[in-house]
Each structure stands twice: as structure tokens, then as C-alpha cells.
Design an enzyme around this catalytic site. Structure first.
Site, PDB file in Angstrom:
ATOM      1  N   HIS A 134      58.185 -68.681 -12.744  1.00 30.77           N
ATOM      2  CA  HIS A 134      57.137 -68.849 -11.740  1.00 30.77           C
ATOM      3  C   HIS A 134      57.697 -69.046 -10.328  1.00 30.77           C
ATOM      4  O   HIS A 134      56.915 -69.102  -9.375  1.00 30.77           O
ATOM      5  CB  HIS A 134      56.248 -70.044 -12.092  1.00 30.77           C
ATOM      6  CG  HIS A 134      55.407 -69.845 -13.307  1.00 30.77           C
ATOM      7  ND1 HIS A 134      54.505 -68.806 -13.439  1.00 30.77           N
ATOM      8  CD2 HIS A 134      55.325 -70.537 -14.478  1.00 30.77           C
ATOM      9  CE1 HIS A 134      53.908 -68.874 -14.617  1.00 30.77           C
ATOM     10  NE2 HIS A 134      54.385 -69.915 -15.264  1.00 30.77           N
TER      11      HIS A 134
ATOM     12  N   ARG B  41      64.926 -71.397 -16.207  1.00 31.92           N
ATOM     13  CA  ARG B  41      63.800 -70.997 -17.045  1.00 31.92           C
ATOM     14  C   ARG B  41      63.602 -69.509 -16.834  1.00 31.92           C
ATOM     15  O   ARG B  41      63.347 -69.048 -15.718  1.00 31.92           O
ATOM     16  CB  ARG B  41      62.519 -71.751 -16.688  1.00 31.92           C
ATOM     17  CG  ARG B  41      61.344 -71.264 -17.547  1.00 31.92           C
ATOM     18  CD  ARG B  41      60.130 -72.153 -17.471  1.00 31.92           C
ATOM     19  NE  ARG B  41      59.467 -72.103 -16.171  1.00 31.92           N
ATOM     20  CZ  ARG B  41      58.301 -72.697 -15.916  1.00 31.92           C
ATOM     21  NH1 ARG B  41      57.693 -73.407 -16.860  1.00 31.92           N
ATOM     22  NH2 ARG B  41      57.758 -72.620 -14.713  1.00 31.92           N
TER      23      ARG B  41
ATOM     24  N   GLU C 172      53.715 -74.636 -25.588  1.00 27.88           N
ATOM     25  CA  GLU C 172      52.659 -74.587 -24.575  1.00 27.88           C
ATOM     26  C   GLU C 172      51.302 -74.167 -25.117  1.00 27.88           C
ATOM     27  O   GLU C 172      50.329 -74.125 -24.362  1.00 27.88           O
ATOM     28  CB  GLU C 172      53.056 -73.600 -23.467  1.00 27.88           C
ATOM     29  CG  GLU C 172      54.422 -73.866 -22.857  1.00 27.88           C
ATOM     30  CD  GLU C 172      54.799 -72.827 -21.820  1.00 27.88           C
ATOM     31  OE1 GLU C 172      54.436 -73.023 -20.648  1.00 27.88           O
ATOM     32  OE2 GLU C 172      55.436 -71.822 -22.195  1.00 27.88           O
TER      33      GLU C 172
ATOM     34  N   ASP D 285      50.450 -75.947 -19.059  1.00 23.13           N
ATOM     35  CA  ASP D 285      50.106 -74.917 -20.040  1.00 23.13           C
ATOM     36  C   ASP D 285      49.752 -75.526 -21.392  1.00 23.13           C
ATOM     37  O   ASP D 285      48.906 -74.981 -22.110  1.00 23.13           O
ATOM     38  CB  ASP D 285      51.261 -73.924 -20.193  1.00 23.13           C
ATOM     39  CG  ASP D 285      51.207 -72.820 -19.147  1.00 23.13           C
ATOM     40  OD1 ASP D 285      50.117 -72.275 -18.925  1.00 23.13           O
ATOM     41  OD2 ASP D 285      52.238 -72.504 -18.551  1.00 23.13           O
TER      42      ASP D 285
END
Length: 269
Positions: A46, A71, A147, A173
Site C-alpha cells: 500500500h 510487506r 485478514e 482488514d
């Protein structure tokens, strides 16, 4: 190859504090890493960055001595292997929903015969002095994100995956994935049902001898999560720290000068 700093902390039964970088810039990464975090994670999923930003960020943070992780965007071998070749000492992988997906994820981090990682440590060979296959297999961390409702349902099976080092909880999430839209996403959950779920994940991780890791919005919440059995907590991140500090400075200035947003700027230059 040096011992993974997070592994060393966990073996000593000490919790770890993780920093988070979403801004694709070596200077901001270097500033974050210099603050004393035990580890720093670059968010390729993200974050506002790609591989061309990731590698110089790792280079800029090397002097800090922190364990450097990333990540990745998905359970994609090309992303995972290339990020490891850039010098990542740990990979956080989103949306792991089953034992099979966890096994596949782990296989991408380990060289044969333990996995299917391709050999080509372009920067890792220099950024991690003494780099070799046995150490890479034993030291690099595999952290799966839980998640979704499926991930929670399959939690025991995922946590028992050979070679998986921990589970990383993203509460935003996790909330979206388990509460059917009833609760808005966000960090530092206060709802009893979410606290129970977050504590349950830690309990399962500890029962299987792997690290429970939690993304938090505040230091107070992160410290509290350690008492629940979490062995790594992330506190906020670079973009949120920047916004919070800038917002506080602006609000203080406006309060002390009496100049609010409604003040006319006509004729200003």
C-alpha cells in the site's frame, strides 16, 4: 550472514518494536530507521513506492542495524524473491487464507531443498555480509497476514505450517474481513469482539511456537498488546507521523496567533 535481530530478541523472550515506511524515499526511511526501532518494514503493498525505491531505502537504513523487512503486494514469487535479493531479512505477505497458501508463501523464501527460491542475491550478497544459502534459509523471516474470515477459520492450520515464523495481524482488514461491514476499518480496536479475536490469534501463535505480530496506531495500544502475547508490534508509520506532527504544529500556531482557517487571505502573495 548476521543473525536476524528479531530472531535474537524472540529467542531471548523479548518483544520487538517495528517501524513502518510507506513513503518511497531513502531520506525518510533513513530518518525512521535512526529512531531506534528494532526492525523497519517497507510497505510495497500500500506504500507510495516500487522496487526502484525499495532498494535505495534498504541501503539508506543499513547503518541503523535494524532488521529490514518488506510487506510485498501479494503471494507472488517474483515480488518475494526480488525483494529478498534486495536484502530483506523478513517478508510480510498479505491475505494468507489457508495452510496451502501459507506453505506456498514459505516455499518462495527458502532455497532448495527447503523451498523453491531462485538464487541471485544481487544486493543481499553485499548488504548482508557473509550471505550464504544455509543462513538465508534459517534467518529470513516468513510472516503471514491473517485478514479474512477464511484466514481466521484456518488459523490453527496456518500457524502449524513448517517454516512459518509468525502471523502479522492487520486490524483494519481483519475487521473488514470478519465483521461483514458492521465496523469501520482502523487500528487499535476497542470492540470486545475484536479484542477477543486479536487475543485469540496471539494465543494460537504462542501455542504453535511462532511470533504473533500486530499493527497498531499508538504506542500505548502496542505496549498493551505485548501483555496479550504479541511479540512484535508496529506503531503507526512514516506518513502518519508526518501528518500528526505537522497537524499539531499548525493547530498550535493557529491557536496561539488567533488566526484560524476563516481568516481572509485576500491580497496575500
Amino acid at each position: 550472514m548476521r543473525k536476524n535481530g528479531l530472531r535474537a530478541l524472540w529467542e531471548a523472550e523479548r518483544p520487538a518494536l517495528n517501524g513502518w515506511c510507506s513513503i518511497g524515499n531513502p531520506l525518510t526511511a533513513e530518518i525512521m530507521a535512526a529512531q531506534g526501532f528494532d526492525s523497519v518494514t517497507v510497505d510495497i503493498q500500500h506504500g507510495a513506492l516500487d522496487y526502484t525505491a525499495l532498494l535505495p531505502m534498504f541501503q539508506a537504513m543499513k547503518a541503523s542495524g535494524a532488521t529490514l523487512m518488506a510487506r510485498v503486494p501479494w503471494r507472488d514469487p517474483s515480488w518475494i524473491m526480488k525483494t529478498l535479493d534486495a536484502g530483506a531479512e523478513g517478508i510480510i505477505c498479505p491475505m494468507i487464507n489457508s495452510r496451502a497458501e501459507a506453505e506456498e508463501f514459505v516455499s518462495y523464501l527458502r532455497y532448495p531443498p527447503l523451498g523453491q527460491r531462485s538464487f541471485g542475491p544481487t544486493r543481499a550478497a553485499f548488504g548482508l555480509p557473509g550471505y550464504n544459502v544455509p543462513d538465508a534459509n534459517s534467518q529470513i523471516l516468513a510472516l503471514a497476514m491473517i485478514e479474512t474470515a477464511d484466514g481466521v477459520e484456518n488459523l490453527e492450520a496456518i500457524a502449524s505450517t513448517p517454516g512459518l515464523d509468525g502471523i502479522y495481524v492487520g486490524p483494519a482488514d481483519l475487521t473488514l474481513g470478519t465483521q461483514e461491514g458492521r465496523l469501520a476499518p482502523g487500528f487499535d480496536r476497542q470492540e470486545p469482539e475484536m479484542i477477543e479475536l486479536i487475543q485469540h490469534i496471539a494465543s494460537v501463535c504462542n501455542a504453535h511456537g511462532i511470533a504473533a505480530c500486530l499493527h497498531c496506531g499508538s504506542a500505548d495500544y502496542a505496549a498493551g498488546a505485548i501483555s496479550w502475547g504479541y511479540r512484535l508490534t508496529t506503531v503507526s508509520g512514516d506518513s502518519r507521523f508526518l501528518a500528526a506532527a505537522a497537524g499539531t504544529a499548525v493547530a498550535n500556531w493557529r491557536e496561539q496567533t488567533g488566526r484560524d482557517h476563516a481568516t481572509s487571505t485576500e491580497g496575500a502573495y
